[in-house]
Design a protein around this motif. Structure first.
Motif, PDB file in Angstrom:
ATOM      1  N   LEU A  90       0.840  -1.205   0.000  1.00  0.00           N
ATOM      2  CA  LEU A  90       0.000   0.000   0.000  1.00  0.00           C
ATOM      3  C   LEU A  90       0.870   1.249   0.000  1.00  0.00           C
ATOM      4  N   ASN A  91       1.959   1.201   0.739  1.00  0.00           N
ATOM      5  CA  ASN A  91       2.890   2.331   0.765  1.00  0.00           C
ATOM      6  C   ASN A  91       3.471   2.582  -0.625  1.00  0.00           C
ATOM      7  N   SER A  92       3.862   1.498  -1.312  1.00  0.00           N
ATOM      8  CA  SER A  92       4.397   1.627  -2.673  1.00  0.00           C
ATOM      9  C   SER A  92       3.342   2.177  -3.623  1.00  0.00           C
ATOM     10  N   TYR A  93       2.112   1.694  -3.460  1.00  0.00           N
ATOM     11  CA  TYR A  93       1.012   2.151  -4.316  1.00  0.00           C
ATOM     12  C   TYR A  93       0.760   3.644  -4.117  1.00  0.00           C
ATOM     13  N   LEU A  94       0.755   4.105  -2.878  1.00  0.00           N
ATOM     14  CA  LEU A  94       0.535   5.529  -2.604  1.00  0.00           C
ATOM     15  C   LEU A  94       1.681   6.374  -3.154  1.00  0.00           C
ATOM     16  N   ASN A  95       2.901   5.861  -3.049  1.00  0.00           N
ATOM     17  CA  ASN A  95       4.038   6.567  -3.643  1.00  0.00           C
ATOM     18  C   ASN A  95       3.838   6.746  -5.144  1.00  0.00           C
ATOM     19  N   LEU A  96       3.461   5.651  -5.800  1.00  0.00           N
ATOM     20  CA  LEU A  96       3.278   5.678  -7.249  1.00  0.00           C
ATOM     21  C   LEU A  96       2.101   6.566  -7.641  1.00  0.00           C
ATOM     22  N   LEU A  97       0.978   6.401  -6.952  1.00  0.00           N
ATOM     23  CA  LEU A  97      -0.232   7.150  -7.298  1.00  0.00           C
ATOM     24  C   LEU A  97      -0.027   8.658  -7.132  1.00  0.00           C
ATOM     25  N   THR A  98       0.519   9.063  -5.997  1.00  0.00           N
ATOM     26  CA  THR A  98       0.720  10.496  -5.760  1.00  0.00           C
ATOM     27  C   THR A  98       1.771  11.076  -6.702  1.00  0.00           C
ATOM     28  N   THR A  99       2.764  10.263  -7.065  1.00  0.00           N
ATOM     29  CA  THR A  99       3.781  10.732  -8.017  1.00  0.00           C
ATOM     30  C   THR A  99       3.167  10.957  -9.392  1.00  0.00           C
ATOM     31  N   ILE A 100       2.283  10.045  -9.808  1.00  0.00           N
ATOM     32  CA  ILE A 100       1.609  10.188 -11.108  1.00  0.00           C
ATOM     33  C   ILE A 100       0.766  11.463 -11.132  1.00  0.00           C
ATOM     34  N   PHE A 101      -0.025  11.667 -10.076  1.00  0.00           N
ATOM     35  CA  PHE A 101      -0.857  12.876 -10.010  1.00  0.00           C
ATOM     36  C   PHE A 101       0.003  14.138  -9.982  1.00  0.00           C
ATOM     37  N   LEU A 102       1.127  14.063  -9.296  1.00  0.00           N
ATOM     38  CA  LEU A 102       2.031  15.211  -9.221  1.00  0.00           C
ATOM     39  C   LEU A 102       2.614  15.528 -10.596  1.00  0.00           C
ATOM     40  N   LEU A 103       3.018  14.495 -11.323  1.00  0.00           N
ATOM     41  CA  LEU A 103       3.569  14.695 -12.666  1.00  0.00           C
ATOM     42  C   LEU A 103       2.506  15.252 -13.614  1.00  0.00           C
ATOM     43  N   ILE A 104       1.283  14.745 -13.488  1.00  0.00           N
ATOM     44  CA  ILE A 104       0.188  15.251 -14.324  1.00  0.00           C
ATOM     45  C   ILE A 104      -0.035  16.736 -14.059  1.00  0.00           C
ATOM     46  N   GLU A 105       0.015  17.113 -12.783  1.00  0.00           N
ATOM     47  CA  GLU A 105      -0.202  18.516 -12.419  1.00  0.00           C
ATOM     48  C   GLU A 105       0.932  19.390 -12.944  1.00  0.00           C
ATOM     49  N   ILE A 106       2.153  18.899 -12.851  1.00  0.00           N
ATOM     50  CA  ILE A 106       3.306  19.671 -13.338  1.00  0.00           C
ATOM     51  C   ILE A 106       3.242  19.843 -14.854  1.00  0.00           C
ATOM     52  N   ILE A 107       2.940  18.753 -15.557  1.00  0.00           N
ATOM     53  CA  ILE A 107       2.828  18.824 -17.021  1.00  0.00           C
ATOM     54  C   ILE A 107       1.674  19.746 -17.419  1.00  0.00           C
ATOM     55  N   GLY A 108       0.595  19.703 -16.627  1.00  0.00           N
ATOM     56  CA  GLY A 108      -0.570  20.534 -16.924  1.00  0.00           C
ATOM     57  C   GLY A 108      -0.296  22.022 -16.851  1.00  0.00           C
ATOM     58  N   LEU A 109       0.758  22.409 -16.126  1.00  0.00           N
ATOM     59  CA  LEU A 109       1.106  23.828 -16.039  1.00  0.00           C
ATOM     60  C   LEU A 109       1.455  24.412 -17.403  1.00  0.00           C
ATOM     61  N   GLU A 110       1.939  23.541 -18.300  1.00  0.00           N
ATOM     62  CA  GLU A 110       2.313  24.005 -19.639  1.00  0.00           C
ATOM     63  C   GLU A 110       1.098  24.276 -20.515  1.00  0.00           C
ATOM     64  N   PHE A 111      -0.054  23.783 -20.114  1.00  0.00           N
ATOM     65  CA  PHE A 111      -1.250  23.898 -20.955  1.00  0.00           C
ATOM     66  C   PHE A 111      -2.347  24.728 -20.290  1.00  0.00           C
ATOM     67  N   ILE A 112      -1.968  25.545 -19.327  1.00  0.00           N
ATOM     68  CA  ILE A 112      -2.956  26.363 -18.618  1.00  0.00           C
ATOM     69  C   ILE A 112      -3.504  27.446 -19.541  1.00  0.00           C
ATOM     70  N   GLU A 113      -4.815  27.578 -19.542  1.00  0.00           N
ATOM     71  CA  GLU A 113      -5.467  28.654 -20.285  1.00  0.00           C
ATOM     72  C   GLU A 113      -5.744  29.815 -19.333  1.00  0.00           C
ATOM     73  N   VAL A 114      -5.328  30.987 -19.740  1.00  0.00           N
ATOM     74  CA  VAL A 114      -5.503  32.169 -18.898  1.00  0.00           C
ATOM     75  C   VAL A 114      -6.984  32.521 -18.800  1.00  0.00           C
ATOM     76  N   THR A 115      -7.471  32.626 -17.569  1.00  0.00           N
ATOM     77  CA  THR A 115      -8.859  33.011 -17.300  1.00  0.00           C
ATOM     78  C   THR A 115      -8.820  34.177 -16.327  1.00  0.00           C
ATOM     79  N   LYS A 116      -8.895  35.378 -16.852  1.00  0.00           N
ATOM     80  CA  LYS A 116      -8.723  36.543 -15.999  1.00  0.00           C
ATOM     81  C   LYS A 116      -9.652  37.672 -16.425  1.00  0.00           C
TER      82      LYS A 116
END
Length: 371
Positions: free
Chosen positions: A145-171
Motif C-alpha cells: 500500500l505504501n508503494s502504491y501511494l508513492n506511485l499514485l501520488t507521483t503520477i498525479f504530481l507529474l500530471i499537475e506539473i505537465i498541466g502547467l504548460e497547458f494552462i489557459e488564462v482566465t482573468k
C-alpha cells in the motif's frame, strides 16, 4: 576494492520502504493551487507561498512523529499522515464535492440543528475514523500500500506539473486602460474627497417606487454637505468586486461571463483593484489615502474582512480546512453593523485628525445582502 552492486532484493526493499507520498500530497496541493495564480496571469509571491509551505511541512513532520510515537510503525504513520494531509489541505474540494452531490443540502434540510462548523468536523471524523481503526487493527506492514501511494501520488504530481504548460488564462482585464494626464502644477484646488459606497443599499427612486419610502432627508443632508449623488446610476455588474474594479479604473472590464465566479478572475480583480489608477492619481497630486474598505489598495491594508469574498483572499489558506473554519468563525463573529458604525464614526473624525494634506477616503459600507 569491492564494487557496490544493487541487487533486485535491495530495489524491492527501497521501493516498499521509501516514503514520499506525504511530501507528494503537499507538493500537489501547492502546485495545483498555484496553477490558479497562473490562470489569472499573475506572478507568484514568494513569501505568500513559502510561509504556508514551511508551516504545512513543519506541521506534517510534527504530526508524523506524534503518530509514530503512538502506533510505533513508520509505514502506518506515513499512511495516516497522508490521509490527514489530503483531508485538511483539500478540504474545500471535498466540501464542494459534497455540496455538488447534494449531501450538504440534505444535512441542512433535515438536520437544521447541525451547524456548518459541526458539519465540517463530522466530515473529517467520518473519513479519518475508519482509516485510523483499520490501521490500528491491521497486523500487516502495508508495504505494498505504501508503494502504491508513492506511485499514485507521483503520477498525479507529474500530471499537475505537465498541466502547467497547458494552462489557459482566465482573468479579468480592463477594456480601456485610462491614462490620466493632468498637469500637476495646474491643480490648485485640492478638497478632501470622500468616495462612499453603500453596498446593497436601495437607491432613492427604488425606495420610493417599490417601498413607498421617501428618503429625502438623507438626500438633502448629502447635497447640503457637498456630495455628488449618482441618483440614477446603475452598475453593469452584479458582483461588488467587478463594479469596484471598473469604477476605480474608470473602465469597463473584459471577461468571460461563464467564468464570473472563477477563482482566477477574483485574483485578477484583486490585483486590478489594488493597483487602480484613481488612487494612483490622487497619490501623485499629493493626497493622503485612507482605506475603509475590504480591499487591499497599494500599500494600505483592508480595513475589515468581508465575509462574502473571504474565499478569494489567501488562495492557499482558503482551500484548507483551516481556511474553511476561519471563514465560518469570521462569518459568525463579523458584526457588520458595528463595522459600519465604526466607519461612519471615522468619517466624522478624519477631517479633525488630518495632517494638513488633502485626503482621499474610500469607505465601503456593506449592507446585509446575498453575495
Amino acid at each position: 576494492m569491492k564494487r557496490f552492486v544493487l541487487k533486485k532484493y535491495d530495489l524491492k526493499y527501497i521501493r516498499e520502504e521509501l516514503i514520499i507520498h506525504p511530501l507528494n500530497i503537499i507538493l500537489l496541493f501547492f502546485i495545483s493551487t498555484s496553477s490558479i495564480i497562473f490562470e489569472a496571469d499573475l506572478t507568484i509571491n514568494f513569501h505568500e507561498t513559502a510561509i504556508p509551505f514551511f508551516i504545512i511541512s513543519a506541521s506534517g513532520i510534527a504530526i508524523y512523529f506524534l503518530i509514530r510515537w503512538i502506533i510505533k510503525d513508520r509505514i502506518k504513520s506515513a499512511i495516516l499522515l497522508t490521509a490527514i494531509l489530503f483531508i485538511t489541505l483539500f478540504f474545500r474540494d471535498i466540501y464542494e464535492l459534497l455540496a455538488y452531490s447534494g449531501v450538504t443540502k440534505l444535512v441542512s434540510d433535515y438536520l437544521i440543528f447541525v451547524s456548518e462548523l459541526f458539519f465540517a468536523i463530522i466530515i473529517v471524523v467520518l473519513i479519518l475514523t475508519p482509516i485510523i481503526i483499520w490501521l490500528y487493527k491491521s497486523k500487516r506492514k502495508l508495504l505494498k500500500l505504501n508503494s502504491y501511494l508513492n506511485l499514485l501520488t507521483t503520477i498525479f504530481l507529474l500530471i499537475e506539473i505537465i498541466g502547467l504548460e497547458f494552462i489557459e488564462v482566465t482573468k479579468v482585464e480592463l477594456k480601456n486602460k485610462i491614462d490620466i494626464k493632468e498637469p500637476l502644477d495646474e491643480i490648485t484646488s485640492k478638497p478632501d474627497v470622500y468616495f462612499i459606497i453603500l453596498d446593497g443599499y436601495t437607491g432613492f427612486s427604488g425606495l420610493q417606487k417599490y417601498w413607498n419610502f421617501n428618503n429625502n432627508d438623507l438626500k438633502k443632508f448629502l447635497n447640503n454637505s457637498g456630495f455628488f449623488i449618482a441618483e440614477n446610476g446603475k452598475t453593469i455588474y452584479n458582483v461588488t468586486n467587478y463594479s469596484i474594479a471598473s469604477t476605480l479604473n474608470m473602465s469597463e472590464l473584459n471577461f468571460e461571463v461563464d467564468n464570473l465566479y472563477a477563482k482566477s478572475c477574483y485574483l485578477s480583480l484583486a490585483n486590478i483593484i489594488k493597483k487602480n489608477i484613481v488612487v494612483e492619481f490622487f497619490n501623485e497630486v499629493g493626497y493622503d489615502f485612507i482605506n475603509l474598505s475590504f480591499h487591499d489598495i497599494y500599500d494600505t491594508m483592508k480595513f475589515y474582512q468581508d465575509i462574502y469574498f473571504l474565499k478569494s483572499g489567501n488562495i492557499y489558506q482558503s482551500r484548507t480546512i483551516y481556511g474553511h473554519l476561519y471563514e465560518i468563525q469570521n462569518e459568525i463573529n463579523a458584526d457588520m453593523a458595528c463595522i459600519n458604525l465604526d466607519i461612519f464614526n471615522r468619517l466624522k473624525t478624519i477631517q479633525n485628525s488630518s495632517n494638513g494634506e488633502p485626503t482621499f477616503i474610500y469607505a465601503h459600507i456593506t449592507k446585509p445582502h446575498p453575495p
